[in-house]
Design a protein around this motif. Sequence first.
Motif, PDB file in Angstrom:
ATOM      1  N   VAL A  68       4.502  -0.801  27.591  1.00  0.00           N
ATOM      2  CA  VAL A  68       5.329  -1.977  26.796  1.00  0.00           C
ATOM      3  C   VAL A  68       6.938  -2.438  27.176  1.00  0.00           C
ATOM      4  O   VAL A  68       7.443  -3.324  26.903  1.00  0.00           O
ATOM      5  CB  VAL A  68       5.889  -0.773  25.409  1.00  0.00           C
ATOM      6  N   PHE A  69       7.605  -1.266  27.628  1.00  0.00           N
ATOM      7  CA  PHE A  69       8.626  -1.524  28.234  1.00  0.00           C
ATOM      8  C   PHE A  69       8.974  -2.607  29.386  1.00  0.00           C
ATOM      9  O   PHE A  69       9.312  -3.834  29.450  1.00  0.00           O
ATOM     10  CB  PHE A  69       9.706  -0.249  28.602  1.00  0.00           C
ATOM     11  N   THR A  70       7.869  -2.027  30.334  1.00  0.00           N
ATOM     12  CA  THR A  70       7.366  -3.346  32.127  1.00  0.00           C
ATOM     13  C   THR A  70       7.216  -4.577  31.910  1.00  0.00           C
ATOM     14  O   THR A  70       7.197  -5.408  31.999  1.00  0.00           O
ATOM     15  CB  THR A  70       6.856  -2.641  32.856  1.00  0.00           C
ATOM     16  N   SER A  71       5.844  -4.433  30.597  1.00  0.00           N
ATOM     17  CA  SER A  71       5.138  -5.845  30.441  1.00  0.00           C
ATOM     18  C   SER A  71       6.396  -6.741  29.813  1.00  0.00           C
ATOM     19  O   SER A  71       6.284  -8.192  29.387  1.00  0.00           O
ATOM     20  CB  SER A  71       4.519  -5.604  29.532  1.00  0.00           C
ATOM     21  N   SER A  72       7.814  -6.084  29.123  1.00  0.00           N
ATOM     22  CA  SER A  72       8.303  -7.671  28.754  1.00  0.00           C
ATOM     23  C   SER A  72      10.765  -8.200  30.134  1.00  0.00           C
ATOM     24  O   SER A  72      10.389  -8.254  29.172  1.00  0.00           O
ATOM     25  CB  SER A  72       8.831  -7.047  27.273  1.00  0.00           C
ATOM     26  N   LEU A  73      10.111  -7.592  30.786  1.00  0.00           N
ATOM     27  CA  LEU A  73      11.301  -7.814  31.183  1.00  0.00           C
ATOM     28  C   LEU A  73      11.088  -8.508  32.550  1.00  0.00           C
ATOM     29  O   LEU A  73      10.066  -8.980  32.462  1.00  0.00           O
ATOM     30  CB  LEU A  73      11.880  -6.657  32.688  1.00  0.00           C
ATOM     31  N   PRO A  74      11.916  -9.515  32.886  1.00  0.00           N
ATOM     32  CA  PRO A  74      11.990 -10.750  33.180  1.00  0.00           C
ATOM     33  C   PRO A  74      11.139 -10.342  35.073  1.00  0.00           C
ATOM     34  O   PRO A  74      11.670  -8.705  35.487  1.00  0.00           O
ATOM     35  CB  PRO A  74      13.012 -11.107  33.686  1.00  0.00           C
ATOM     36  N   LYS A  75      10.953 -11.156  35.253  1.00  0.00           N
ATOM     37  CA  LYS A  75       9.835 -11.294  36.220  1.00  0.00           C
ATOM     38  C   LYS A  75       9.080  -9.841  36.860  1.00  0.00           C
ATOM     39  O   LYS A  75       8.322  -9.578  37.852  1.00  0.00           O
ATOM     40  CB  LYS A  75      11.099 -11.197  38.307  1.00  0.00           C
ATOM     41  N   TYR A  76       8.675  -8.947  35.567  1.00  0.00           N
ATOM     42  CA  TYR A  76       7.528  -8.176  35.721  1.00  0.00           C
ATOM     43  C   TYR A  76       7.543  -7.406  37.568  1.00  0.00           C
ATOM     44  O   TYR A  76       6.845  -7.186  38.261  1.00  0.00           O
ATOM     45  CB  TYR A  76       5.972  -8.957  35.516  1.00  0.00           C
ATOM     46  N   PRO A  77       8.861  -6.852  37.501  1.00  0.00           N
ATOM     47  CA  PRO A  77       8.669  -6.026  39.021  1.00  0.00           C
ATOM     48  C   PRO A  77       8.037  -4.942  38.932  1.00  0.00           C
ATOM     49  O   PRO A  77       7.275  -4.465  40.598  1.00  0.00           O
ATOM     50  CB  PRO A  77      10.080  -5.193  38.873  1.00  0.00           C
ATOM     51  N   LEU A  78       6.728  -4.674  37.844  1.00  0.00           N
ATOM     52  CA  LEU A  78       6.057  -3.121  37.911  1.00  0.00           C
ATOM     53  C   LEU A  78       4.632  -3.958  37.386  1.00  0.00           C
ATOM     54  O   LEU A  78       3.848  -3.615  36.927  1.00  0.00           O
ATOM     55  CB  LEU A  78       5.975  -2.610  36.893  1.00  0.00           C
ATOM     56  N   GLY A  79       4.890  -5.656  37.088  1.00  0.00           N
ATOM     57  CA  GLY A  79       3.230  -6.045  37.044  1.00  0.00           C
ATOM     58  C   GLY A  79       3.273  -6.368  35.658  1.00  0.00           C
ATOM     59  O   GLY A  79       3.911  -5.452  34.581  1.00  0.00           O
ATOM     60  N   LYS A  80       2.617  -7.449  35.434  1.00  0.00           N
ATOM     61  CA  LYS A  80       3.147  -7.620  33.583  1.00  0.00           C
ATOM     62  C   LYS A  80       1.929  -6.900  32.867  1.00  0.00           C
ATOM     63  O   LYS A  80       1.210  -6.638  32.250  1.00  0.00           O
ATOM     64  CB  LYS A  80       2.551  -9.567  33.420  1.00  0.00           C
ATOM     65  N   GLN A  81       0.349  -6.935  34.010  1.00  0.00           N
ATOM     66  CA  GLN A  81      -0.667  -6.238  32.915  1.00  0.00           C
ATOM     67  C   GLN A  81      -0.575  -4.463  33.843  1.00  0.00           C
ATOM     68  O   GLN A  81      -0.082  -3.629  34.364  1.00  0.00           O
ATOM     69  CB  GLN A  81      -2.109  -6.712  34.273  1.00  0.00           C
ATOM     70  N   ILE A  82      -0.791  -4.192  32.624  1.00  0.00           N
ATOM     71  CA  ILE A  82      -1.728  -2.785  32.403  1.00  0.00           C
ATOM     72  C   ILE A  82      -1.420  -2.532  33.882  1.00  0.00           C
ATOM     73  O   ILE A  82      -1.587  -1.331  33.832  1.00  0.00           O
ATOM     74  CB  ILE A  82      -2.017  -2.006  30.805  1.00  0.00           C
TER      75      ILE A  82
END
Lengths: 663, 402
Positions: free
Chosen positions: A371-385
């Motif tokens: 939930v947190f990582t998918s809304s960060l700019p540039k997705y440092p940990l990836g967009k998909q789960i």
Amino acid sequence: MCSCLYKLLCENHPEDECSLCLQKIQEDLNKQLLENLVGFLSRSHSDFQEKTTEWTCRMKFREIPTAALVLGVNVTDHDLTFRGLSGILQDNITPYVALLEAKDCPGIKNLMQKLMGQLMKCDIDVDSLEDEDCVQVSQNRIRCSMSSLISWYESVKKKTDSETPSKKRNSSSRHWQSPPVVVIFKDMESFTTKVLQDFIVISSQHIHELPLVLIFGIATSPMIIHRLLPHSVSSLLCIELFQSLSCKEHLSTIIDKLLLTSQFPFKVGEKVLQVLINIFLYHDFSVQNFIKGFQLCIVEHFYSQPLSVLCCQLVDTKKRACSLSHDQCENIRKLQVLSWLKRLKEETVKLLEDLHVYHENYVLILRCLHVFTSSLPKYPLGKQIRELHCACLENRVWETEEYESSLQLARMLNKTDLVTMLQQCVEILMSSSGKEFDKTSEKLKEFLTQFQNLEAEASQEQDMSVLSQKELQKKTDLYHLQKTLLELKESRRSKKLTKFEMLRFEVVDYIDSLVRKYLIPADDRTLHEVVYFNTASVLREHLNAAPRTALHTALNNPHWYLKNQALKCDGGGISNKAPDICIAYKLHLECGRLINLVDWLEAFSTVVMAAEEPNADAASSDQVDDTIHARFIRAISELELLGFIKPSKQKTDHVARLTWGGC
Amino acid sequence: SQHFSNLRQHFSFPSIFIYGHTSSGKTYVMQTLLSTLQLPHVFVNCVEYFTSRLLLEEILIKLQSCSGTEQTSPVRCDSLNDFVRLFKQAVASQELQDQTLYIVLDRAEQLREMEANILPAFLRLQELTDTNVTVVLLSEIVWELFRPNTGCFEPFTIYFPDYSIGHLQKILTQNHPPEYSADFYAAYINILLGVFYMVCRDLKELRHLAALNFAKYCEPVVRGEANERDTRKLWKNIEPHLKKAMQTVYLREISSSQWERLQHDGGEPGQLKGLSAHTHVELPYYSKFLLIAAYLASYNPVRTDKRFFLKHHGKIRKTNFMKKHEKTSNHLLGPKPFPLDRLLAILYSIVDERVAPTANIFSQITSLVTLQLLSMVGQNDQLDGPRYKCTVSLDFIRAVAR
């Protein structure tokens, strides 16, 4: 062992369960598309039935209703969609559905044959087997023309009309008075223009007698319709566009429902998952192949891992553990230091239970983190789960740089985002049945209320700042002004961390602590070998084979496959004990684009002779031995069969190399 | 009456060839003529009966029902020889000897695709069967394209000229909707032809378009904003609408039913994307690179490969590297075929990481061929190494490469 495996597969039904689950997922995914299509089909011909008297309908050219179904390039998945589609059509709209493939229809004649065969057979299915004459009519005896199709349609229509209502009420209520005939072109791109054009022209002439609906299965883009059909033909169609879900979304759903759940005992490791996902993204976009790969993992796991006996639903664990044989216990002992045999079984059960709990928690926290990582700019940990999942499986995610930068970014989130995310997390945690996260969700809720309180305070603070501003305006003295400004600056620096910011830090730190506690990579858990399949190399060999490389290895280094010590050669030397074809192959590697056969034979015989008579008077016999000559010819023709060389027309006694451009 | 039936007994010209552009009324005139004069005739579409056997059998079946009394029974007719025999029998049994029988073959250009003896035989069927029969061929192409090398009986040719704008106007106005006056409808047709005559002269299509857009034309009248004579106002209302229609419905970018729904809901046609708007194709990672490599191989000359794709290609003399005329013409000349090895070599150099030549890569090339993004050239020699061409446009490749 074998029977044990079989028993396992049967009792456990990991595949069965999965495939059931998969089927459901796929049905759900296609639901929207299929509903739209069904809507279109039911509209298509009813229009004409309703207002035939109207002037516009009389004047309008009657076009063939056509659905252009854009399905994406993953052609292997289309079969399933079409099967689902024709099933739904047959249940809801019409019993007359024909599926046509380009490879069966090189000409209009074959197309008509195929079409009539499918339609008339489905007629038999519906009306059971009472009208035998229909069965007896063979393909050859039916005239493959539209007129016979029309007369067939008339006859079946009459039959369904006159049928006793008691017998067929069910089906007649489902289908209409004159159900449309649906013709599905599975792979539009592969059909030849001529066939399609002829078919459309013919059927448009009979649209009044035969309510036809076409469905074009399109893999690329709907532009292909314009490329295949000239305007004179496409103007006979009434084309509407339908688009299926993208295959990437499809895959995400599958991963979500299949891997990120504790429902199934079997799990795949990071490397394996990466192989499967890479094949999907890099090569074929095929969800079916992904699922097949996953099934292969299951089979391979149960086949190769002795401890997979214990990979079962939690309720069965105890039973299985008790029936462990001595050898199996030894295997477990090898994995960890457990001394007592009696204790070992109990210990194992406990560990497995722990593992299960770990999974449940892991999935929940993973979703929260996503939930947190998918809304960060540039997705440092990836967009998909799935990317996040891979990262967490690989190693301790909190030790990675990406995680660090995500936290940094999370500390800069604005309030509304943060609040919605917290709410989502609470929802996720509440959805679990276990009590593990009661406290956590309480804590998160507390954060939420604190944020709400902040709002009230914020308005007060604003008043304060306004007040100080006013004060500032009052003072006119330069010294005082300077002083107050300095004070203000001081206070701002100290106040840099507002209450909101403090709270934000707290929240992020709390999430961080959750991650550190629950998202431990599975490799660190004892007995993870039981449920995790980790041998990616096996999978890669099976699913992403490299025939060229394998062939080269086999011919260049026969020891690799034959495992014969005598063949083991060091460096680039040619062993004379190698099979003839290998010797010939190695020699030809040194040649250019054109190879002189005589030279080649000479070299071949030298290598072979070196083995057989090392100290014989080879020099005396200028003539090559007949046997060797024969062996050489056989080797050469084998190489030709494999596609390495071919006879050349430029020079008669030469052959041309076909591979690697003749270096 | 006696006189008339005597007239009918006369033999007519053995074969008549009628040609003219699409929807110039050939079929319609022929059908109306035959049915109003109640002449015995058989009407067959050659596209529908695509093999000679089907065609001949269909003629015989239709002949059975010509007098309209008996039930048709299946006929088997494998060759023209059989046909002549069966035809004579049928004519005798139907008692059609005393008047001319007409066989009309619509879309006769299909006959050229059938066996070589079919067309000449039809042209002199009267002589072959020794009955009073006339074969009428309807086609969109001229007789010169039909004439076989070996020569044949020359039919009597009739040309149907295209309808002029005046003709079209008259024909279209003829069936006006009952609730409106003919004048009102004629004004509408006038505007319609003004927009569409430049691109479309097909009567069927025009009638279809007229029916589709008439509701919109009537709108101001229905709402009471204008009366039927207020041509200027009506024109202002309909003209932009028709122009939109020309770009969308006419090209079948959106379907007629969608157009009608839009019209009904009063929405803007811009909301609905046409077929051509969906050009984007999502491809797997390596398929993208393969397609790009194929495009480069198709449009770049071989000798530039070393310069573009090798890391250490030595010094480049930029000035006289490429002659002017080469620079412009490559895209106009179209794609050139290239061997598989070149495609793979370019692929290896444009992909950053190492690409293993796995079976998946090769199967992707094949699937690109089935998707018609690549096409295979000359596959007669399997050992020769396949050659391909890239069939996609620059715009498409740009979208893929993005």
